[in-house]
Write a protein that holds these residues in place. Structure first.
Motif, PDB file in Angstrom:
ATOM      1  N   ASN A 193       0.916  -1.282   0.026  1.00  0.00           N
ATOM      2  CA  ASN A 193       0.102  -0.301  -0.233  1.00  0.00           C
ATOM      3  C   ASN A 193       0.915   1.426   0.037  1.00  0.00           C
ATOM      4  N   ASP A 194       1.107   2.013  -1.258  1.00  0.00           N
ATOM      5  CA  ASP A 194       1.861   3.116  -1.137  1.00  0.00           C
ATOM      6  C   ASP A 194       0.864   4.134  -1.932  1.00  0.00           C
ATOM      7  N   LEU A 195      -0.190   4.228  -1.534  1.00  0.00           N
ATOM      8  CA  LEU A 195      -1.360   5.057  -1.797  1.00  0.00           C
ATOM      9  C   LEU A 195      -1.007   6.563  -1.251  1.00  0.00           C
ATOM     10  N   GLY A 196      -0.497   6.601  -0.207  1.00  0.00           N
ATOM     11  CA  GLY A 196      -0.370   8.007   0.395  1.00  0.00           C
ATOM     12  C   GLY A 196      -1.742   8.481   1.026  1.00  0.00           C
ATOM     13  N   GLY A 197      -1.218   9.472   1.683  1.00  0.00           N
ATOM     14  CA  GLY A 197      -2.536  10.293   2.438  1.00  0.00           C
ATOM     15  C   GLY A 197      -3.049   9.635   3.623  1.00  0.00           C
ATOM     16  N   GLY A 198      -2.405   8.348   4.042  1.00  0.00           N
ATOM     17  CA  GLY A 198      -2.828   7.754   5.275  1.00  0.00           C
ATOM     18  C   GLY A 198      -4.125   6.916   4.578  1.00  0.00           C
TER      19      GLY A 198
ATOM     20  N   LYS B 216      -9.312  -8.055   2.071  1.00  0.00           N
ATOM     21  CA  LYS B 216      -8.069  -7.963   2.852  1.00  0.00           C
ATOM     22  C   LYS B 216      -7.908  -6.209   2.963  1.00  0.00           C
ATOM     23  N   VAL B 217      -7.658  -5.765   4.246  1.00  0.00           N
ATOM     24  CA  VAL B 217      -7.453  -4.337   4.213  1.00  0.00           C
ATOM     25  C   VAL B 217      -6.068  -4.031   4.708  1.00  0.00           C
ATOM     26  N   LEU B 218      -5.412  -3.392   3.830  1.00  0.00           N
ATOM     27  CA  LEU B 218      -3.902  -3.283   3.919  1.00  0.00           C
ATOM     28  C   LEU B 218      -3.620  -1.580   4.581  1.00  0.00           C
ATOM     29  N   PRO B 219      -3.307  -1.258   5.537  1.00  0.00           N
ATOM     30  CA  PRO B 219      -2.701  -0.197   6.296  1.00  0.00           C
ATOM     31  C   PRO B 219      -1.765   0.606   5.267  1.00  0.00           C
ATOM     32  N   PRO B 220      -1.503   1.957   5.480  1.00  0.00           N
ATOM     33  CA  PRO B 220      -0.341   2.414   4.574  1.00  0.00           C
ATOM     34  C   PRO B 220       0.859   1.894   5.084  1.00  0.00           C
ATOM     35  N   GLN B 221       1.634   1.577   3.831  1.00  0.00           N
ATOM     36  CA  GLN B 221       3.193   1.052   4.041  1.00  0.00           C
ATOM     37  C   GLN B 221       3.018  -0.178   4.292  1.00  0.00           C
ATOM     38  N   GLN B 222       2.209  -0.885   4.416  1.00  0.00           N
ATOM     39  CA  GLN B 222       2.074  -2.318   4.662  1.00  0.00           C
ATOM     40  C   GLN B 222       2.277  -3.086   3.555  1.00  0.00           C
TER      41      GLN B 222
END
Length: 81
Positions: A32-37, A54-60
């Motif tokens: 997850n490199d979407l940015g903006g949290g 699945k839910v992937l938090p930022p930078q995971q």
């Protein structure tokens, strides 16, 4: 000629055996490199495997692997939100 055909069939059977008993896997990684949290929600599945939502938090990072089929294809489909 029959000896050549017999050897060829044996070679094909040996290659088939070695390929099906081999532990070769394909690895798929998602980051997850979407940015903006923002969380990345995704769902991956194939005809044989259902990985679920699945839910992937930022930078995971999430990884899964599968063993491709010898005959035909192994297709995984993923949707992302």
């Amino acid at each position: 000629m029959a000896s050549f055909v017999g050897r060829t069939v044996k070679l094909i059977l040996l290659l088939l055996f070695l390929t099906t008993t081999c532990d070769a896997k394909t690895y798929v990684g998602i980051t997850n490199d979407l940015g903006g949290g923002m969380n990345l929600t995704f769902h991956c599945k194939s005809a044989d495997d259902e990985l679920g939502v699945k839910v992937l938090p930022p930078q995971q990072y999430y990884e899964f692997s599968f063993k491709p089929t010898l005959i035909g294809r192994t297709d995984f489909y993923c949707s992302f939100q």
